[in-house]
Design a protein around this motif. Sequence first.
Motif, PDB file in Angstrom:
ATOM      1  N   LEU A  73      28.617  40.058  40.463  1.00 32.66           N
ATOM      2  CA  LEU A  73      27.575  39.080  40.190  1.00 32.66           C
ATOM      3  C   LEU A  73      26.975  38.585  41.500  1.00 32.66           C
ATOM      4  O   LEU A  73      27.692  38.165  42.405  1.00 32.66           O
ATOM      5  CB  LEU A  73      28.151  37.911  39.381  1.00 32.66           C
ATOM      6  CG  LEU A  73      27.146  36.850  38.905  1.00 32.66           C
ATOM      7  CD1 LEU A  73      26.157  37.453  37.930  1.00 32.66           C
ATOM      8  CD2 LEU A  73      27.890  35.684  38.256  1.00 32.66           C
ATOM      9  N   ASP A  74      25.647  38.651  41.602  1.00 34.87           N
ATOM     10  CA  ASP A  74      24.918  38.170  42.777  1.00 34.87           C
ATOM     11  C   ASP A  74      23.960  37.079  42.323  1.00 34.87           C
ATOM     12  O   ASP A  74      22.815  37.358  41.936  1.00 34.87           O
ATOM     13  CB  ASP A  74      24.177  39.334  43.438  1.00 34.87           C
ATOM     14  CG  ASP A  74      23.511  38.922  44.748  1.00 34.87           C
ATOM     15  OD1 ASP A  74      23.730  37.769  45.198  1.00 34.87           O
ATOM     16  OD2 ASP A  74      22.765  39.740  45.309  1.00 34.87           O
ATOM     17  N   ARG A  75      24.481  35.827  42.294  1.00 36.69           N
ATOM     18  CA  ARG A  75      23.751  34.686  41.741  1.00 36.69           C
ATOM     19  C   ARG A  75      23.375  34.949  40.279  1.00 36.69           C
ATOM     20  O   ARG A  75      24.252  35.115  39.447  1.00 36.69           O
ATOM     21  CB  ARG A  75      22.531  34.359  42.614  1.00 36.69           C
ATOM     22  CG  ARG A  75      22.941  33.764  43.985  1.00 36.69           C
ATOM     23  CD  ARG A  75      21.744  33.474  44.847  1.00 36.69           C
ATOM     24  NE  ARG A  75      21.051  34.704  45.235  1.00 36.69           N
ATOM     25  CZ  ARG A  75      19.980  34.722  46.028  1.00 36.69           C
ATOM     26  NH1 ARG A  75      19.466  33.589  46.486  1.00 36.69           N
ATOM     27  NH2 ARG A  75      19.430  35.878  46.350  1.00 36.69           N
ATOM     28  N   THR A  76      22.082  35.050  39.955  1.00 37.25           N
ATOM     29  CA  THR A  76      21.680  35.261  38.556  1.00 37.25           C
ATOM     30  C   THR A  76      21.478  36.739  38.238  1.00 37.25           C
ATOM     31  O   THR A  76      21.030  37.093  37.141  1.00 37.25           O
ATOM     32  CB  THR A  76      20.372  34.501  38.266  1.00 37.25           C
ATOM     33  OG1 THR A  76      19.356  34.979  39.152  1.00 37.25           O
ATOM     34  CG2 THR A  76      20.576  33.013  38.447  1.00 37.25           C
ATOM     35  N   ARG A  77      21.802  37.587  39.172  1.00 38.59           N
ATOM     36  CA  ARG A  77      21.613  39.023  38.968  1.00 38.59           C
ATOM     37  C   ARG A  77      22.942  39.750  39.103  1.00 38.59           C
ATOM     38  O   ARG A  77      23.944  39.160  39.490  1.00 38.59           O
ATOM     39  CB  ARG A  77      20.606  39.576  39.985  1.00 38.59           C
ATOM     40  CG  ARG A  77      19.219  38.941  39.889  1.00 38.59           C
ATOM     41  CD  ARG A  77      18.383  39.287  41.105  1.00 38.59           C
ATOM     42  NE  ARG A  77      18.959  38.757  42.342  1.00 38.59           N
ATOM     43  CZ  ARG A  77      18.398  38.860  43.547  1.00 38.59           C
ATOM     44  NH1 ARG A  77      17.234  39.492  43.658  1.00 38.59           N
ATOM     45  NH2 ARG A  77      18.976  38.351  44.609  1.00 38.59           N
ATOM     46  N   VAL A  78      22.917  41.029  38.766  1.00 38.34           N
ATOM     47  CA  VAL A  78      24.092  41.878  38.899  1.00 38.34           C
ATOM     48  C   VAL A  78      23.812  42.876  40.020  1.00 38.34           C
ATOM     49  O   VAL A  78      22.787  43.566  40.017  1.00 38.34           O
ATOM     50  CB  VAL A  78      24.411  42.622  37.577  1.00 38.34           C
ATOM     51  CG1 VAL A  78      25.572  43.582  37.778  1.00 38.34           C
ATOM     52  CG2 VAL A  78      24.727  41.619  36.486  1.00 38.34           C
TER      53      VAL A  78
END
Length: 337
Positions: A73-78
């Motif tokens: 998980l990269d903040r609100t993204r994958v």
Amino acid sequence: MRSIQERNPVPIALVGLVIVIALGLVAYRADDLPVLGGGTTYTAHFSEAAGLTTGSEVRVAGVKVGKVTDVELDRTRVRVSFRVKDTWIGDSSGAAIAIKTLLGDKYLAISPLGAAAQNPDLTIPLNRTRAPYDVTQAFQDLGATVGRLDTVKIAQSLEAIATTFKDTSPEVRHALDGLSALSRTISSRDDRLKRLLLGSDRLTGTIADQNDQFETLLKDGNLLLEELNLRRQAIHRLLTATRALARELIGFVDDTWIRLEPTLNALDRVTTVLEKNQKHLDKALSVVGPYYRLVGNTLGNGRWTDAYLCGLTPNEYLEPGSYPENGCMPPKVGGRS
């Protein structure tokens, strides 16, 4: 220097155990080593993971070229990291999470586009990635959501709304009466709906449990289709060779027909003459047969010829009783005794 037998076996065993563990780790992580594993690692951002996991295949035009090394998980993204080997990735390449099997397995599909190579330090942005719509997960979420609904309270709420608006215009009352009937119908069918959704959930779970068997079945079907394709190619080669042989035979007949035609015509004339003279040939053969039999009897005793001469001396010069009684016929059939 002492021999191994004279040394303490405990340190030797510990050193050997450490070496074995190190070799096992190296073999387990061989793909990550720069020399043995090789390949280039890229990253891409997705709106959701959509069932993609570490170890999933990476394909280009349907051909496996690498695997997914990390999904985080990269903040609100994958953020998805993947490694490919001997594959060109362009600076306009797209990445999509595609469905591998009917049971929901996923793989990462790469479209190698662009005039220049993709920089491994730059992440492929969201506008160049795409995640699939997972129907199985959607049904599971629907089942869970419907299962948490309190249909009795919903029916009571709709009944209250209908009672509140009972003094309104007939059209509104009819609509609310229909809405109330709908709520009662939903409430009466609540158990059936729950059983249906629970059955759907168990069905999806059973299918997921049998994923390996379905995958094996699909692989076996693929092998069968490949074998049929090979057989089709062999039959095609056989028919092609047969057609080539037919063309060669036609060419051979065309080339030799000029020489064969006079010979066949002469042979036809000979057979016609023989057919016309068949009776004479039969008679000649019937006559020649006894003649050659007599010649064979004459010459069949070795290097000399049997002969019988009669009538050289007149009978009046012979003593009575010394000449043959039967004239010049041999005294014994077939020659002299």
